[in-house]
Design a protein around this motif. Sequence first.
Motif, PDB file in Angstrom:
ATOM      1  N   ALA A  88       0.830  -1.217   0.000  1.00 22.02           N
ATOM      2  CA  ALA A  88       0.000   0.000   0.000  1.00 22.02           C
ATOM      3  C   ALA A  88       0.858   1.257   0.000  1.00 22.02           C
ATOM      4  N   GLU A  89       2.160   1.100   0.190  1.00 14.14           N
ATOM      5  CA  GLU A  89       3.078   2.247   0.236  1.00 14.14           C
ATOM      6  C   GLU A  89       4.043   2.198  -0.953  1.00 14.14           C
ATOM      7  N   PRO A  90       4.378   3.341  -1.519  1.00 12.93           N
ATOM      8  CA  PRO A  90       3.800   4.657  -1.225  1.00 12.93           C
ATOM      9  C   PRO A  90       2.389   4.784  -1.804  1.00 12.93           C
ATOM     10  N   VAL A  91       1.526   5.505  -1.112  1.00 13.92           N
ATOM     11  CA  VAL A  91       0.142   5.651  -1.560  1.00 13.92           C
ATOM     12  C   VAL A  91       0.078   6.496  -2.824  1.00 13.92           C
ATOM     13  N   ALA A  92       0.795   7.619  -2.818  1.00 13.40           N
ATOM     14  CA  ALA A  92       0.764   8.528  -3.966  1.00 13.40           C
ATOM     15  C   ALA A  92       1.627   7.999  -5.110  1.00 13.40           C
ATOM     16  N   LEU A  93       1.193   8.256  -6.327  1.00 16.26           N
ATOM     17  CA  LEU A  93       1.978   7.891  -7.497  1.00 16.26           C
ATOM     18  C   LEU A  93       3.097   8.901  -7.688  1.00 16.26           C
ATOM     19  N   GLY A  94       4.265   8.407  -8.083  1.00 18.53           N
ATOM     20  CA  GLY A  94       5.390   9.282  -8.360  1.00 18.53           C
ATOM     21  C   GLY A  94       5.576   9.467  -9.857  1.00 18.53           C
ATOM     22  N   TRP A  95       6.646  10.147 -10.213  1.00 20.89           N
ATOM     23  CA  TRP A  95       6.883  10.404 -11.632  1.00 20.89           C
ATOM     24  C   TRP A  95       7.070   9.121 -12.429  1.00 20.89           C
ATOM     25  N   LEU A  96       7.656   8.089 -11.796  1.00 25.86           N
ATOM     26  CA  LEU A  96       7.854   6.819 -12.488  1.00 25.86           C
ATOM     27  C   LEU A  96       6.520   6.163 -12.798  1.00 25.86           C
ATOM     28  N   GLY A  97       5.594   6.245 -11.847  1.00 29.65           N
ATOM     29  CA  GLY A  97       4.271   5.670 -12.055  1.00 29.65           C
ATOM     30  C   GLY A  97       3.518   6.367 -13.181  1.00 29.65           C
ATOM     31  N   TYR A  98       3.592   7.700 -13.200  1.00 32.83           N
ATOM     32  CA  TYR A  98       2.921   8.442 -14.267  1.00 32.83           C
ATOM     33  C   TYR A  98       3.555   8.158 -15.629  1.00 32.83           C
ATOM     34  N   ALA A  99       4.880   8.047 -15.637  1.00 28.27           N
ATOM     35  CA  ALA A  99       5.579   7.728 -16.888  1.00 28.27           C
ATOM     36  C   ALA A  99       5.179   6.338 -17.373  1.00 28.27           C
TER      37      ALA A  99
ATOM     38  N   THR B 143       7.019   0.399  -5.911  1.00 24.66           N
ATOM     39  CA  THR B 143       6.991  -0.320  -4.642  1.00 24.66           C
ATOM     40  C   THR B 143       8.126  -1.335  -4.649  1.00 24.66           C
ATOM     41  N   THR B 144       8.653  -1.644  -3.486  1.00 24.30           N
ATOM     42  CA  THR B 144       9.773  -2.592  -3.390  1.00 24.30           C
ATOM     43  C   THR B 144       9.393  -3.964  -3.913  1.00 24.30           C
ATOM     44  N   ILE B 145       8.199  -4.430  -3.539  1.00 22.24           N
ATOM     45  CA  ILE B 145       7.747  -5.747  -4.000  1.00 22.24           C
ATOM     46  C   ILE B 145       7.534  -5.729  -5.507  1.00 22.24           C
ATOM     47  N   GLY B 146       6.981  -4.629  -6.006  1.00 24.14           N
ATOM     48  CA  GLY B 146       6.711  -4.532  -7.432  1.00 24.14           C
ATOM     49  C   GLY B 146       7.957  -4.596  -8.289  1.00 24.14           C
ATOM     50  N   MET B 147       9.087  -4.134  -7.749  1.00 26.09           N
ATOM     51  CA  MET B 147      10.338  -4.171  -8.517  1.00 26.09           C
ATOM     52  C   MET B 147      10.724  -5.587  -8.904  1.00 26.09           C
ATOM     53  N   VAL B 148      10.374  -6.553  -8.064  1.00 22.03           N
ATOM     54  CA  VAL B 148      10.721  -7.957  -8.320  1.00 22.03           C
ATOM     55  C   VAL B 148       9.999  -8.500  -9.545  1.00 22.03           C
TER      56      VAL B 148
END
Length: 221
Positions: free
Chosen positions: A136-147, A210-215
Motif C-alpha cells: 500500500a506504500e507509497p500511496v501517492a503515485l510518483g513520476w515513475l508511475g505516471y511515466a 513499490t519494493t515488492i513490485g520491482m521484483v
Amino acid sequence: MEILQVLAINVAVVTVAFLTLWAICLKLKDVTVVDSYWAFGMGILAVSTFLQFPEHTPRRWLLMGLCVAWALRLGGYLFWRWRDHGPDRRYVRMMEKAKEQRGWGYAKATLLLVFVTQAPLQFAIALPVQLGQISAEPVALGWLGYAGAALAIFGILYESIADYQLTAFRKNPDNAGQVLSSGLWAWSRHPNYFGEACVWWGIYLVAAETTIGMVSIVGPL
C-alpha cells in the motif's frame, strides 16, 4: 505471508480457469480461443488481486485499470478474429504433428502443448499487476508511475492501430499474398508486438515504485 496468500489464490484462479477452458476446447475440437483468454486471463488476475485488498489505493486502481483496458481490447480483438477466421492453422498443425509423431490424442496434446505451457507464462507475465498491488506504500503515485501509465496507454493505442491496419489490409482481396508495408507497418515488421512491449514495461514501471513490485521485472522480460 500476504504475498504468498495473494499469489496462491491467483494460482488457483489460473488453474481453474485454464482447466475449464481446456474442457470447453475439447468439446469444440478447437483451442484457438485460448489466444483471447491469454489477454482476458491477465485482466482477471489484475481484478482478483485488486479484490483481495480492502483499501483501493491509486496505484491499485491504476494497475487494475490499465490491465483490464488492455485485456478487453486485445482479448476482444482475438476473440473476434477467431470467430471471423475460424481455427488457427498453427494450432491445427501442432495437433496433427503431435498425433503423427508422438501418437498423442487430442486431449493430451492440447493439455500439454497449449494449456500447461500457457498457464504459467500468463501468471508470470502478469506479475507486475499482481505484485505491484500488494504494497500500500507509497500511496501517492510518483513520476515513475505516471511515466509508466503514459507508456502503457501509448502501447495500447499503438498496438490497436497496428491491429486495425493489418485487419483492413487483409480484408482487401487485392492484397492476397502481399506484405503490409504502410502505416505503422512501414516502421516496424511487428508494431503490434512493439505496442505490447510498451504496455507491459509501462505497467511494470507503475509497479516498480513499490519494493515488492520491482521484483516483478520477470514479467516484461
